[in-house]
Design a protein around this motif. Structure first.
Motif, short mmCIF file in Angstrom:
data_model
loop_
_atom_site.label_atom_id
_atom_site.label_comp_id
_atom_site.label_asym_id
_atom_site.label_seq_id
_atom_site.Cartn_x
_atom_site.Cartn_y
_atom_site.Cartn_z
N ARG A 183 24.89 -8.44 5.41
CA ARG A 183 23.67 -7.89 6.00
C ARG A 183 22.98 -9.01 6.77
N ASP A 184 22.24 -8.62 7.80
CA ASP A 184 21.43 -9.60 8.53
C ASP A 184 20.28 -10.05 7.64
N ASN A 185 19.84 -11.28 7.84
CA ASN A 185 18.70 -11.82 7.11
C ASN A 185 17.77 -12.50 8.12
N PRO A 186 17.11 -11.68 8.95
CA PRO A 186 16.33 -12.25 10.05
C PRO A 186 15.02 -12.88 9.57
N ALA A 187 14.60 -13.90 10.30
CA ALA A 187 13.26 -14.46 10.10
C ALA A 187 12.34 -13.70 11.04
N GLY A 188 11.22 -13.23 10.51
CA GLY A 188 10.28 -12.49 11.34
C GLY A 188 10.09 -11.08 10.82
N THR A 206 0.84 -1.18 0.00
CA THR A 206 0.00 0.00 0.00
C THR A 206 0.88 1.23 0.00
N CYS A 207 0.84 1.97 -1.09
CA CYS A 207 1.54 3.24 -1.17
C CYS A 207 0.69 4.28 -0.45
N PRO A 208 1.28 5.07 0.46
CA PRO A 208 0.49 6.09 1.15
C PRO A 208 -0.16 7.10 0.21
N HIS A 209 0.38 7.29 -0.99
CA HIS A 209 -0.19 8.22 -1.96
C HIS A 209 -1.18 7.55 -2.91
N CYS A 210 -0.84 6.36 -3.40
CA CYS A 210 -1.58 5.72 -4.49
C CYS A 210 -2.51 4.60 -4.06
N GLY A 211 -2.38 4.13 -2.84
CA GLY A 211 -3.21 3.02 -2.38
C GLY A 211 -2.54 1.68 -2.66
N GLU A 212 -3.31 0.62 -2.56
CA GLU A 212 -2.78 -0.73 -2.71
C GLU A 212 -2.37 -0.99 -4.16
N ARG A 213 -1.16 -1.52 -4.33
CA ARG A 213 -0.61 -1.78 -5.66
C ARG A 213 0.12 -3.12 -5.67
N ASP A 214 0.31 -3.65 -6.86
CA ASP A 214 1.06 -4.88 -7.06
C ASP A 214 2.54 -4.64 -6.79
N LEU A 215 3.20 -5.63 -6.27
CA LEU A 215 4.62 -5.56 -5.95
C LEU A 215 5.48 -5.14 -7.14
N ARG A 216 5.06 -5.49 -8.34
CA ARG A 216 5.86 -5.19 -9.53
C ARG A 216 6.03 -3.70 -9.79
N GLU A 217 5.22 -2.85 -9.14
CA GLU A 217 5.37 -1.41 -9.29
C GLU A 217 6.50 -0.85 -8.43
N PHE A 218 7.03 -1.66 -7.52
CA PHE A 218 8.00 -1.19 -6.53
C PHE A 218 9.37 -1.79 -6.77
N TYR A 219 10.39 -1.05 -6.34
CA TYR A 219 11.78 -1.50 -6.40
C TYR A 219 12.30 -1.63 -4.98
N TYR A 220 12.77 -2.82 -4.62
CA TYR A 220 13.30 -3.08 -3.28
C TYR A 220 14.69 -2.51 -3.15
N GLN A 221 14.92 -1.70 -2.13
CA GLN A 221 16.22 -1.07 -1.92
C GLN A 221 17.04 -1.77 -0.85
N GLY A 222 16.41 -2.35 0.16
CA GLY A 222 17.15 -3.03 1.22
C GLY A 222 16.58 -2.69 2.59
N ASP A 223 17.37 -3.02 3.62
CA ASP A 223 16.96 -2.76 4.99
C ASP A 223 16.76 -1.26 5.22
N ALA A 224 15.74 -0.93 5.97
CA ALA A 224 15.49 0.47 6.32
C ALA A 224 16.12 0.77 7.68
N VAL A 225 17.39 0.46 7.77
CA VAL A 225 18.14 0.74 9.00
C VAL A 225 19.38 1.53 8.63
N ALA A 226 19.82 2.33 9.55
CA ALA A 226 21.04 3.11 9.31
C ALA A 226 22.25 2.20 9.41
N LEU A 227 23.12 2.27 8.42
CA LEU A 227 24.36 1.51 8.44
C LEU A 227 25.47 2.41 8.96
N ASN A 228 26.33 1.86 9.78
CA ASN A 228 27.46 2.62 10.30
C ASN A 228 28.65 2.46 9.37
N ARG A 229 28.88 3.50 8.57
CA ARG A 229 29.99 3.48 7.60
C ARG A 229 31.32 3.50 8.35
#
Length: 90
Positions: A44-49, A4-27
């Motif tokens: 990168r961590d790959n947690p279940a859950g 669900t895009c906050p602007h466009c509503g519910e959409r198919d996954l194919r409209e989106f591009y996965y960037q990665g974890d939404a956590v700050a990385l310590n360079r």
């Protein structure tokens, strides 16, 4: 999977591009060891859950959204604009 895009509503996954974890990385510092740089770039961590991921609505409005989801059940728990989260933490 549907997001669900906050602007466009519910959409198919194919409209989106996965960037990665939404956590700050310590360079690492510029003078860090090769092992520290290798860990930063490749590992990168790959947690279940529950996870928080950053997605780009490439086939839609162009918004960056943070998706909270469960990697075991595939449930999408929450979607939020990344810009709103950044402003709230400032």
């Amino acid at each position: 999977m549907r997001l669900t895009c906050p602007h466009c509503g519910e959409r198919d996954l194919r409209e989106f591009y996965y960037q990665g974890d939404a956590v700050a990385l310590n360079r690492p510092d510029p003078d860090a060891t090769d092992v520290e740089w290798d860990d930063y770039v490749h590992n990168r961590d790959n947690p279940a859950g529950e996870t928080r991921d950053l997605w780009y609505h490439e086939g839609g409005c162009g918004a960056w959204i943070v998706v909270t989801r469960n990697t075991v059940t595939h449930d999408v728990l929450c979607t939020e604009l990344a810009s709103d989260l950044k402003e709230a933490s400032a």
